[in-house]
Design a protein around this motif. Structure first.
Motif, PDB file in Angstrom:
ATOM      1  N   GLY A 187       0.783  -1.239   0.000  1.00  0.00           N
ATOM      2  CA  GLY A 187       0.000   0.000   0.000  1.00  0.00           C
ATOM      3  C   GLY A 187       0.807   1.278   0.000  1.00  0.00           C
ATOM      4  O   GLY A 187       0.260   2.352  -0.231  1.00  0.00           O
ATOM      5  N   HIS A 188       2.125   1.198   0.268  1.00  0.00           N
ATOM      6  CA  HIS A 188       2.897   2.435   0.416  1.00  0.00           C
ATOM      7  C   HIS A 188       3.427   2.963  -0.910  1.00  0.00           C
ATOM      8  O   HIS A 188       3.994   4.063  -0.943  1.00  0.00           O
ATOM      9  N   LEU A 189       3.225   2.221  -2.012  1.00  0.00           N
ATOM     10  CA  LEU A 189       3.731   2.678  -3.306  1.00  0.00           C
ATOM     11  C   LEU A 189       2.705   3.553  -4.014  1.00  0.00           C
ATOM     12  O   LEU A 189       1.503   3.363  -3.871  1.00  0.00           O
ATOM     13  N   ASP A 190       3.203   4.499  -4.795  1.00  0.00           N
ATOM     14  CA  ASP A 190       2.350   5.356  -5.606  1.00  0.00           C
ATOM     15  C   ASP A 190       2.315   4.791  -7.018  1.00  0.00           C
ATOM     16  O   ASP A 190       3.262   4.943  -7.794  1.00  0.00           O
ATOM     17  N   TYR A 191       1.213   4.129  -7.369  1.00  0.00           N
ATOM     18  CA  TYR A 191       1.146   3.439  -8.651  1.00  0.00           C
ATOM     19  C   TYR A 191       0.856   4.384  -9.809  1.00  0.00           C
ATOM     20  O   TYR A 191       0.830   3.955 -10.968  1.00  0.00           O
ATOM     21  N   ILE A 228      -5.478   6.709   4.653  1.00  0.00           N
ATOM     22  CA  ILE A 228      -6.634   7.386   4.066  1.00  0.00           C
ATOM     23  C   ILE A 228      -6.186   8.416   3.037  1.00  0.00           C
ATOM     24  O   ILE A 228      -6.805   8.560   1.974  1.00  0.00           O
ATOM     25  N   MET A 229      -5.108   9.120   3.336  1.00  0.00           N
ATOM     26  CA  MET A 229      -4.593  10.118   2.392  1.00  0.00           C
ATOM     27  C   MET A 229      -4.186   9.452   1.073  1.00  0.00           C
ATOM     28  O   MET A 229      -4.524   9.931  -0.009  1.00  0.00           O
ATOM     29  N   ARG A 230      -3.473   8.323   1.153  1.00  0.00           N
ATOM     30  CA  ARG A 230      -3.074   7.607  -0.058  1.00  0.00           C
ATOM     31  C   ARG A 230      -4.294   7.023  -0.770  1.00  0.00           C
ATOM     32  O   ARG A 230      -4.355   6.997  -2.004  1.00  0.00           O
ATOM     33  N   LEU A 231      -5.263   6.570   0.004  1.00  0.00           N
ATOM     34  CA  LEU A 231      -6.488   6.046  -0.587  1.00  0.00           C
ATOM     35  C   LEU A 231      -7.216   7.134  -1.369  1.00  0.00           C
ATOM     36  O   LEU A 231      -7.644   6.914  -2.516  1.00  0.00           O
ATOM     37  N   ILE A 234      -9.422  -3.364  -4.034  1.00  0.00           N
ATOM     38  CA  ILE A 234      -9.695  -3.533  -2.601  1.00  0.00           C
ATOM     39  C   ILE A 234      -8.574  -2.860  -1.822  1.00  0.00           C
ATOM     40  O   ILE A 234      -7.402  -3.231  -1.950  1.00  0.00           O
ATOM     41  N   TRP A 235      -8.940  -1.872  -1.025  1.00  0.00           N
ATOM     42  CA  TRP A 235      -7.956  -1.131  -0.233  1.00  0.00           C
ATOM     43  C   TRP A 235      -8.145  -1.526   1.237  1.00  0.00           C
ATOM     44  O   TRP A 235      -9.211  -1.321   1.810  1.00  0.00           O
ATOM     45  N   VAL A 236      -7.102  -2.093   1.837  1.00  0.00           N
ATOM     46  CA  VAL A 236      -7.192  -2.613   3.201  1.00  0.00           C
ATOM     47  C   VAL A 236      -6.571  -1.611   4.170  1.00  0.00           C
ATOM     48  O   VAL A 236      -5.413  -1.221   4.024  1.00  0.00           O
ATOM     49  N   ILE A 237      -7.362  -1.199   5.167  1.00  0.00           N
ATOM     50  CA  ILE A 237      -6.891  -0.273   6.201  1.00  0.00           C
ATOM     51  C   ILE A 237      -6.868  -0.996   7.543  1.00  0.00           C
ATOM     52  O   ILE A 237      -7.861  -1.625   7.926  1.00  0.00           O
TER      53      ILE A 237
END
Length: 282
Positions: free
Chosen positions: A10-14, A45-48, A32-35
């Protein structure tokens, strides 16, 4: 339908120029975004939000599914507060950028109950174009046979790809899911070989084409569980009330046979692949 799942950190900027964005997102059906609900989630949330805004600009048809995960470790009050806070922060950001009706859904999930399976079921159902037809068939079956709730399960994953349109509660889903485990365990012992489509013989863990089961439960409300194997992938599970199904089993079997024949027309033999990437916390 073949579903392909890609697991992304999740930490990469695709959307960074270093990535081929079209290659990643062009054929995706759902993201699917897992928090992690037990961790600090503001950065997630900011990256999402950044991801959703980019998708809305370039790939607006992708469904974004947010799993607020590990909620089992939170108290009931704090669980609800955390869930509402995440939803509010995401929706406020989208609203500020003019996206009031972005295709974003939220689920509370845990690996210690059936919530993760139910959430995945909801995600998969959105990717099945035949879902309205399946729901109509299940509604008709329930009405004809006085069935209170019917699920069409993928046997091995225990994800249900469709259910009738009556309200769904997690308790009914849990019972049906556990019931599949029992049937599979028994079938592994007493199952038999049957010809495969290519002429070779293969062992089907779930028994033969006519595998079925009917049990009585000591449970208020739904007192009977009926399972019928539709094919080697799918099983129909029905919950029924006080009326004894033994007296009308022949009618149920006949109507399930009609449902089974209709299902063969709904799903053609052609295969289709749907990609579902899962982005989890770093």
């Amino acid at each position: 339908m073949d579903f392909q799942v890609w697991d992304f950190p999740g930490h990469l900027d695709y959307f960074d120029p270093a990535f081929d964005v079209d290659n990643i997102f062009e054929e995706i059906g759902a993201l699917i975004w897992v928090i992690d609900a037990q961790d600090e989630y503001l950065e997630a949330i900011m990256r999402l939000n950044t991801t959703i805004l980019n998708l809305q600009h370039s790939y607006p048809n992708i469904n974004v599914e947010v799993f607020v995960h590990k909620v089992d470790g939170l108290s009931e009050d704090y669980k609800g507060d955390t869930f509402r806070d995440i939803i509010q922060r995401v929706q406020d950001e989208l609203s500020d950028h003019g996206y009031e009706n972005a295709p974003v859904s939220f689920y509370q999930t845990s690996i210690y109950d059936h919530s993760i399976f139910e959430a995945f079921s909801k995600v998969i159902q959105k990717l099945i174009p035949q879902l309205p037809t399946l729901e109509a068939l299940l509604n008709s079956l329930c009405s004809t046979c006085h069935i209170e709730k019917a699920y069409l399960f993928d046997i091995m994953s225990k994800i249900y790809i469709a259910t009738d349109t009556s309200p769904t509660d997690i308790g009914s889903y849990e019972i049906c899911s556990d019931y599949i485990d029992v049937v599979i365990d028994v079938s592994e012992i007493y199952g038999w070989d049957r010809p495969a489509e290519n002429g070779r013989t293969e062992i089907q863990e779930t028994g033969n084409n006519d595998a079925e089961s009917l049990i009585t439960m000591e449970r208020k409300g739904n007192n009977y569980l009926y399972l019928r194997e539709i094919n080697k992938y799918l099983a129909l599970i029905c919950l029924m009330g006080d009326d004894s199904p033994a007296e009308k089993k022949a009618v149920i079997d006949y109507n399930v046979g009609v449902f089974q024949a209709a299902l063969k027309q709904v799903f053609p033999r052609a295969e289709r692949e749907v990609i579902v990437p899962v982005t989890s916390p770093s």
